[in-house]
Scaffold this motif. Structure first.
Motif, PDB file in Angstrom:
ATOM      1  N   MET A 104       0.827  -1.180   0.000  1.00  0.00           N
ATOM      2  CA  MET A 104       0.000   0.000   0.000  1.00  0.00           C
ATOM      3  C   MET A 104       0.874   1.247   0.000  1.00  0.00           C
ATOM      4  SD  MET A 104      -3.349   0.290   0.084  1.00  0.00           S
ATOM      5  CE  MET A 104      -4.760   0.661   1.019  1.00  0.00           C
ATOM      6  N   ALA A 105       1.921   1.212   0.810  1.00  0.00           N
ATOM      7  CA  ALA A 105       2.824   2.363   0.871  1.00  0.00           C
ATOM      8  C   ALA A 105       3.538   2.573  -0.460  1.00  0.00           C
ATOM      9  CB  ALA A 105       3.835   2.168   1.992  1.00  0.00           C
ATOM     10  N   ALA A 106       3.867   1.484  -1.141  1.00  0.00           N
ATOM     11  CA  ALA A 106       4.543   1.614  -2.437  1.00  0.00           C
ATOM     12  C   ALA A 106       3.635   2.292  -3.462  1.00  0.00           C
ATOM     13  CB  ALA A 106       4.969   0.243  -2.948  1.00  0.00           C
ATOM     14  N   GLY A 107       2.358   1.971  -3.436  1.00  0.00           N
ATOM     15  CA  GLY A 107       1.421   2.611  -4.350  1.00  0.00           C
ATOM     16  C   GLY A 107       1.259   4.088  -4.052  1.00  0.00           C
ATOM     17  N   LEU A 108       1.202   4.427  -2.773  1.00  0.00           N
ATOM     18  CA  LEU A 108       1.089   5.841  -2.396  1.00  0.00           C
ATOM     19  C   LEU A 108       2.361   6.594  -2.747  1.00  0.00           C
ATOM     20  CD1 LEU A 108      -0.708   5.483   1.038  1.00  0.00           C
ATOM     21  CD2 LEU A 108      -1.676   6.327  -1.085  1.00  0.00           C
ATOM     22  N   LEU A 109       3.512   5.965  -2.546  1.00  0.00           N
ATOM     23  CA  LEU A 109       4.780   6.602  -2.886  1.00  0.00           C
ATOM     24  C   LEU A 109       4.888   6.822  -4.395  1.00  0.00           C
ATOM     25  CD1 LEU A 109       7.518   7.626  -1.888  1.00  0.00           C
ATOM     26  CD2 LEU A 109       8.398   5.325  -2.276  1.00  0.00           C
ATOM     27  N   THR A 110       4.463   5.853  -5.172  1.00  0.00           N
ATOM     28  CA  THR A 110       4.493   5.990  -6.626  1.00  0.00           C
ATOM     29  C   THR A 110       3.600   7.137  -7.081  1.00  0.00           C
ATOM     30  OG1 THR A 110       4.885   3.624  -6.852  1.00  0.00           O
ATOM     31  CG2 THR A 110       4.123   4.768  -8.802  1.00  0.00           C
ATOM     32  N   SER A 111       2.429   7.249  -6.470  1.00  0.00           N
ATOM     33  CA  SER A 111       1.534   8.347  -6.821  1.00  0.00           C
ATOM     34  C   SER A 111       2.115   9.694  -6.409  1.00  0.00           C
ATOM     35  CB  SER A 111       0.173   8.146  -6.155  1.00  0.00           C
ATOM     36  OG  SER A 111      -0.447   7.012  -6.686  1.00  0.00           O
ATOM     37  N   ALA A 112       2.864   9.732  -5.316  1.00  0.00           N
ATOM     38  CA  ALA A 112       3.482  10.985  -4.878  1.00  0.00           C
ATOM     39  C   ALA A 112       4.635  11.384  -5.800  1.00  0.00           C
ATOM     40  CB  ALA A 112       3.981  10.837  -3.450  1.00  0.00           C
ATOM     41  N   VAL A 113       5.406  10.414  -6.282  1.00  0.00           N
ATOM     42  CA  VAL A 113       6.523  10.706  -7.182  1.00  0.00           C
ATOM     43  C   VAL A 113       6.014  11.306  -8.494  1.00  0.00           C
ATOM     44  CG1 VAL A 113       8.331   9.609  -8.578  1.00  0.00           C
ATOM     45  CG2 VAL A 113       8.074   9.023  -6.171  1.00  0.00           C
ATOM     46  N   CYS A 114       4.839  10.907  -8.906  1.00  0.00           N
ATOM     47  CA  CYS A 114       4.301  11.416 -10.177  1.00  0.00           C
ATOM     48  C   CYS A 114       4.038  12.910 -10.104  1.00  0.00           C
ATOM     49  CB  CYS A 114       3.054  10.663 -10.581  1.00  0.00           C
ATOM     50  SG  CYS A 114       1.605  11.156  -9.654  1.00  0.00           S
ATOM     51  N   GLN A 115       3.816  13.445  -8.912  1.00  0.00           N
ATOM     52  CA  GLN A 115       3.612  14.887  -8.784  1.00  0.00           C
ATOM     53  C   GLN A 115       4.868  15.640  -9.210  1.00  0.00           C
ATOM     54  OE1 GLN A 115       0.613  16.120  -8.094  1.00  0.00           O
ATOM     55  NE2 GLN A 115      -0.116  14.020  -7.939  1.00  0.00           N
ATOM     56  N   GLY A 116       6.030  15.112  -8.833  1.00  0.00           N
ATOM     57  CA  GLY A 116       7.279  15.717  -9.258  1.00  0.00           C
ATOM     58  C   GLY A 116       7.502  15.582 -10.751  1.00  0.00           C
ATOM     59  N   CYS A 117       7.108  14.447 -11.308  1.00  0.00           N
ATOM     60  CA  CYS A 117       7.257  14.246 -12.753  1.00  0.00           C
ATOM     61  C   CYS A 117       6.369  15.201 -13.536  1.00  0.00           C
ATOM     62  CB  CYS A 117       6.908  12.810 -13.120  1.00  0.00           C
ATOM     63  SG  CYS A 117       8.102  11.606 -12.544  1.00  0.00           S
ATOM     64  N   ALA A 118       5.219  15.537 -12.989  1.00  0.00           N
ATOM     65  CA  ALA A 118       4.304  16.434 -13.690  1.00  0.00           C
ATOM     66  C   ALA A 118       4.882  17.837 -13.827  1.00  0.00           C
ATOM     67  CB  ALA A 118       2.965  16.488 -12.970  1.00  0.00           C
ATOM     68  N   MET A 119       5.843  18.183 -12.975  1.00  0.00           N
ATOM     69  CA  MET A 119       6.445  19.515 -13.042  1.00  0.00           C
ATOM     70  C   MET A 119       7.605  19.588 -14.030  1.00  0.00           C
ATOM     71  SD  MET A 119       6.285  20.912  -9.160  1.00  0.00           S
ATOM     72  CE  MET A 119       6.880  19.466  -8.301  1.00  0.00           C
TER      73      MET A 119
END
Length: 71
Positions: free
Chosen positions: A1-16
């Motif tokens: 579960m934490a890995a999925g949340l971490l992956t979703s959080a990393v995408c915020q940086g990629c969007a920038m």
């Protein structure tokens, strides 16, 4: 579960990141993170229902419980 949340959080940086590459990478990571979270969430819910009916009622909505009581 934490890995999925971490992956979703990393995408915020990629969007920038500038250009299309950042947006496409973010979209792919959002999909991957959502897929992991959803799969693990349903597995956790199935485990709760497998434990017994005492705990299963906690995951159900009030209208669903009312239908069972009327039947």
């Amino acid at each position: 579960m934490a890995a999925g949340l971490l992956t979703s959080a990393v995408c915020q940086g990629c969007a920038m990141l500038p250009g299309r590459l950042g947006i496409l990478t973010a979209a792919a990571l959002i999909g991957e993170g959502a897929g992991m979270i959803t799969s693990l969430g349903f597995a956790a819910r199935a485990l709760i229902f497998a434990i017994g009916p005492v705990f299963a009622g906690r995951c159900r909505t009030a209208p669903a419980q009312a239908r069972d009581l009327q039947a």
